[in-house]
Design an enzyme around this catalytic site. Structure first.
Site, PDB file in Angstrom:
ATOM      1  N   HIS A   1      25.310  36.670  55.161  1.00 11.88           N
ATOM      2  CA  HIS A   1      26.719  37.070  55.082  1.00 11.88           C
ATOM      3  C   HIS A   1      27.377  36.999  56.448  1.00 11.88           C
ATOM      4  O   HIS A   1      26.707  36.977  57.489  1.00 11.88           O
ATOM      5  CB  HIS A   1      26.831  38.497  54.533  1.00 11.88           C
ATOM      6  CG  HIS A   1      26.466  39.565  55.535  1.00 11.88           C
ATOM      7  ND1 HIS A   1      27.398  40.141  56.366  1.00 11.88           N
ATOM      8  CD2 HIS A   1      25.283  40.160  55.827  1.00 11.88           C
ATOM      9  CE1 HIS A   1      26.803  41.036  57.132  1.00 11.88           C
ATOM     10  NE2 HIS A   1      25.518  41.064  56.829  1.00 11.88           N
ATOM     11  N   CYS A   2      28.702  36.993  56.431  1.00 13.67           N
ATOM     12  CA  CYS A   2      29.497  37.157  57.642  1.00 13.67           C
ATOM     13  C   CYS A   2      30.459  38.311  57.390  1.00 13.67           C
ATOM     14  O   CYS A   2      30.111  39.265  56.703  1.00 13.67           O
ATOM     15  CB  CYS A   2      30.183  35.862  58.047  1.00 13.67           C
ATOM     16  SG  CYS A   2      31.164  35.074  56.742  1.00 13.67           S
ATOM     17  N   THR A   3      31.676  38.247  57.921  1.00 12.12           N
ATOM     18  CA  THR A   3      32.613  39.352  57.718  1.00 12.12           C
ATOM     19  C   THR A   3      33.277  39.259  56.346  1.00 12.12           C
ATOM     20  O   THR A   3      33.195  40.177  55.530  1.00 12.12           O
ATOM     21  CB  THR A   3      33.670  39.378  58.837  1.00 12.12           C
ATOM     22  OG1 THR A   3      33.024  39.679  60.085  1.00 12.12           O
ATOM     23  CG2 THR A   3      34.715  40.448  58.571  1.00 12.12           C
TER      24      THR A   3
END
Length: 255
Positions: free
Chosen positions: A146-148
């Site tokens: 995941h990222c933001t």
């Protein structure tokens, strides 16, 4: 390794969480196969409610790959998921110092195109994506990355996995664009905050940074074609992955 249930797990506190394989029985591949569900998941940042922590623990997650910067992580650290090891794989995302001074929509779109080009050409990004794909090929499953917002850095990683699995490009693009639907609630919240604090005229300026567009993803593909000629060559020469490892990854991804 068993396939996950065909129903789609939705998390109240991570609205862009989903199985990379897609809905139902998994996306079809060009040779008549399918992508295996329950191998890896993608998400936005894991600021999880207790019920969602339990839901992820119940999936049996073994590794969480966080593609955010150290600054992003320090501001919003992931909630720990029992049984899962956390790993930081930094990929530069949208530079906030540039976003804060965007003059117009066209400038925002140029920033997004530059970000996607960097996914392919940045040495740090290549190293992180290589480590991610290597982990999915060789370490315990299932895993999540995941990222933001779960749409750009995460979107390129998911596209690469579906490429390796043998999914056609049109399906990959359609899956990538699903972030606009999954994260609609979060996007609306941020746009409302922008309107409240910066004025209604800034909503259109900032909106290109809060969505995914086919042109953004195509920019990454164009950089792959220009620098390496094909996705297979990018995996081999750009990410340094051996044919054996890519083969192992493909076997894990396919039902």
């Amino acid at each position: 390794m068993t396939d996950a249930p065909s129903e789609l797990l939705r998390l109240a506190s991570a609205d862009n969480f989903r199985d990379v394989a897609g809905p139902g029985e998994g996306y079809p591949t060009t040779d008549g196969g399918r992508v295996r569900r329950g191998v890896c998941y993608r998400s936005n940042e894991l600021q999880l409610h207790d019920d969602d922590v339990v839901a992820l623990a119940d999936l049996g997650l073994r590794v969480i790959h966080d593609l955010r910067s150290t600054l992003e992580i320090d501001a919003h650290p992931d909630v720990a998921v029992p049984g899962a090891r956390w790993q930081h794989l930094d990929v530069s995302g949208i530079p906030m110092e540039m976003v804060e001074i965007l003059p117009d929509t066209a400038a925002a779109e140029r920033v997004m195109l530059d970000v996607y080009e960097a996914f392919v050409r940045s040495e740090q990004a290549r190293s992180s994506y290589a480590a991610l794909l290597t982990s999915i090929a060789t370490e315990e499953l299932p895993q999540v990355f995941h990222c933001t917002a779960g749409k750009d850095r995460t979107g390129w990683a998911a596209a690469l996995l579906l490429e390796v699995a043998g999914v056609d490009r049109a399906t990959i693009v359609a899956d990538y664009l699903l972030s606009n639907d999954f994260s609609a609630g979060t996007r609306a919240k941020y746009l409302a905050l922008i309107e409240e604090h910066l004025g209604a005229d800034k909503v259109a300026v900032y909106e290109p940074t809060l969505v995914v567009e086919e042109a953004y993803l195509q920019t990454a593909y164009d950089a792959v074609a220009a620098d390496h000629g094909s996705v297979d060559a990018y995996l081999r020469d750009g990410l340094g992955l051996s044919d054996e490892l890519v083969g192992r990854l493909r076997d894990r991804l396919r039902a």
